[in-house]
Design an enzyme around this catalytic site. Sequence first.
Site, PDB file in Angstrom:
ATOM      1  N   CYS A 152       0.834  -1.216   0.000  1.00 24.04           N
ATOM      2  CA  CYS A 152       0.000   0.000   0.000  1.00 24.04           C
ATOM      3  C   CYS A 152       0.860   1.254   0.000  1.00 24.04           C
ATOM      4  O   CYS A 152       1.860   1.316   0.712  1.00 24.04           O
ATOM      5  CB  CYS A 152      -0.863   0.065   1.260  1.00 24.04           C
ATOM      6  N   GLY A 182      -2.307 -10.938   2.839  1.00 23.22           N
ATOM      7  CA  GLY A 182      -1.929 -10.946   1.435  1.00 23.22           C
ATOM      8  C   GLY A 182      -0.486 -11.384   1.322  1.00 23.22           C
ATOM      9  O   GLY A 182      -0.175 -12.498   0.899  1.00 23.22           O
TER      10      GLY A 182
HETATM   11  P1  XMP Z   1      -0.567  -7.296   3.238  1.00 22.41           P
HETATM   12  O1  XMP Z   1       0.225  -6.489   4.207  1.00 22.41           O
HETATM   13  O2  XMP Z   1      -1.052  -8.588   3.827  1.00 22.41           O
HETATM   14  O3  XMP Z   1      -1.869  -6.432   2.925  1.00 22.41           O
HETATM   15  O4  XMP Z   1       0.170  -7.497   1.970  1.00 22.41           O
HETATM   16  C1  XMP Z   1      -2.917  -6.918   2.115  1.00 22.41           C
HETATM   17  C2  XMP Z   1      -4.060  -5.916   2.127  1.00 22.41           C
HETATM   18  O5  XMP Z   1      -3.665  -4.691   1.503  1.00 22.41           O
HETATM   19  C3  XMP Z   1      -4.834  -4.052   0.968  1.00 22.41           C
HETATM   20  N1  XMP Z   1      -4.524  -3.642  -0.401  1.00 22.41           N
HETATM   21  C4  XMP Z   1      -4.180  -2.391  -0.741  1.00 22.41           C
HETATM   22  N2  XMP Z   1      -4.126  -1.259  -0.005  1.00 22.41           N
HETATM   23  N3  XMP Z   1      -3.384  -0.076  -1.913  1.00 22.41           N
HETATM   24  C5  XMP Z   1      -3.735  -0.094  -0.590  1.00 22.41           C
HETATM   25  O6  XMP Z   1      -3.665   0.957   0.074  1.00 22.41           O
HETATM   26  C6  XMP Z   1      -3.428  -1.173  -2.718  1.00 22.41           C
HETATM   27  O7  XMP Z   1      -3.091  -1.124  -3.888  1.00 22.41           O
HETATM   28  C7  XMP Z   1      -3.857  -2.382  -2.092  1.00 22.41           C
HETATM   29  N4  XMP Z   1      -4.048  -3.647  -2.567  1.00 22.41           N
HETATM   30  C8  XMP Z   1      -4.445  -4.380  -1.504  1.00 22.41           C
HETATM   31  C9  XMP Z   1      -5.969  -5.050   1.029  1.00 22.41           C
HETATM   32  O8  XMP Z   1      -6.831  -4.646   2.078  1.00 22.41           O
HETATM   33  C10 XMP Z   1      -5.272  -6.358   1.323  1.00 22.41           C
HETATM   34  O9  XMP Z   1      -6.071  -7.291   2.012  1.00 22.41           O
END
Ligand code: XMP
Length: 346
Positions: A188, A242
């Site tokens: 993010c 994720g």
């Molecule tokens: P982790 O830390 O597990 O986070 O990789 C996964 C979560 O990140 C969110 N997500 C995003 N948030 N921009 C954001 O601000 C993005 O492009 C993005 N893609 C995913 C989402 O909630 C996921 O479960």
Amino acid sequence: MKKSNKIVEAITTKDTLLVPKYSEIESRKDIDITSRLSGAHTFDLPLISSPMDTVTEKEMLVAMDQCGGFGILHRYNKIEEQVKIAESIKWEDKSKRKNTFVGAAIGVTGDYLERAMELCGLVDLICLDVAHGHHILMKEALNNLIKAGVKNNTHIMAGNVATFQGFEDLSNWGADSVRVGIGGGSICSTRIQTGHGVPNLHAVMECAKSTCDTKLIVDGGVKNSGDIVKLLAAGADFVMCGSLLSGTKETPGKIITSESGEKFKRYRGMASKEAQVDWKGETSSLEGVSTLVPARGSVKDVLREIETGIRSGFSYSGARNLCDLRDKAEFIVQTVAGQAESSIHV
Ligand code: XMP
């Protein structure tokens, strides 16, 4: 005076530790780490795979289910594609419906209602999946889903929010569970791009003050089983991951081999330039990045290790189950030197 500002200090998992407590637990096997989502749906492992196109399609969802957690199919495809994947998980052939728990994500604009109606009755959970969920469009979407009868036989998850008020509002608008976490994900860039967000542990602790029956799903930023234990202890019912699952065999996408022979898989934020161009042919607000992560083995091996860590974590708090963990958990804030001491420092 333009404004009188009041600043709150907000901590995250890395700032804290749980204090070890007296334990009478002789084996990790005696610990119950199950968590109830709703109705008859209780899960042996309180983990959910993220609805991202480099994390959850059929293989990940089935593996998560087999390991005791569950997965949510991403929404970055055509309605018929998402429905086809859900159908292929639920039915082997046309005669036998499987028990595999299937979650599927939708948005809150465009064809979201049509998508919901196609998925309703087929999947067990519909996730209203937007970056800023504390929003009038979320209220309208929840209202429309409820009017259309989706809630009668389908769990509705909504999010994301990062405040107590956000959690309360989405609960009162009809969500059965709410995702908590804004800008904390590994891919993010929301906090950099917009200056907004709340450190995840703080957000969970705030939302956990709610007396609503709604389940709390913490989402983003989880690096290890220690983080998971802290977030569950702080009040999360489930932890969404994720990056922790990225690069495994069950994630969508091909293995990319470097010139030196190292193997990688792509892991990308859904608001990254690359994901947006693939999905809608153009970019709007860029709030994520795309990266390569080392290709790993099966998600089952990853989850086995995480589960062992979670069980050990419960044991250090002397907790036999999730309720016990929350009762016994005592958080302390670490200094910078304490954080260094807590990481590997050979
Ligand atoms: P982790 O830390 O597990 O986070 O990789 C996964 C979560 O990140 C969110 N997500 C995003 N948030 N921009 C954001 O601000 C993005 O492009 C993005 N893609 C995913 C989402 O909630 C996921 O479960």
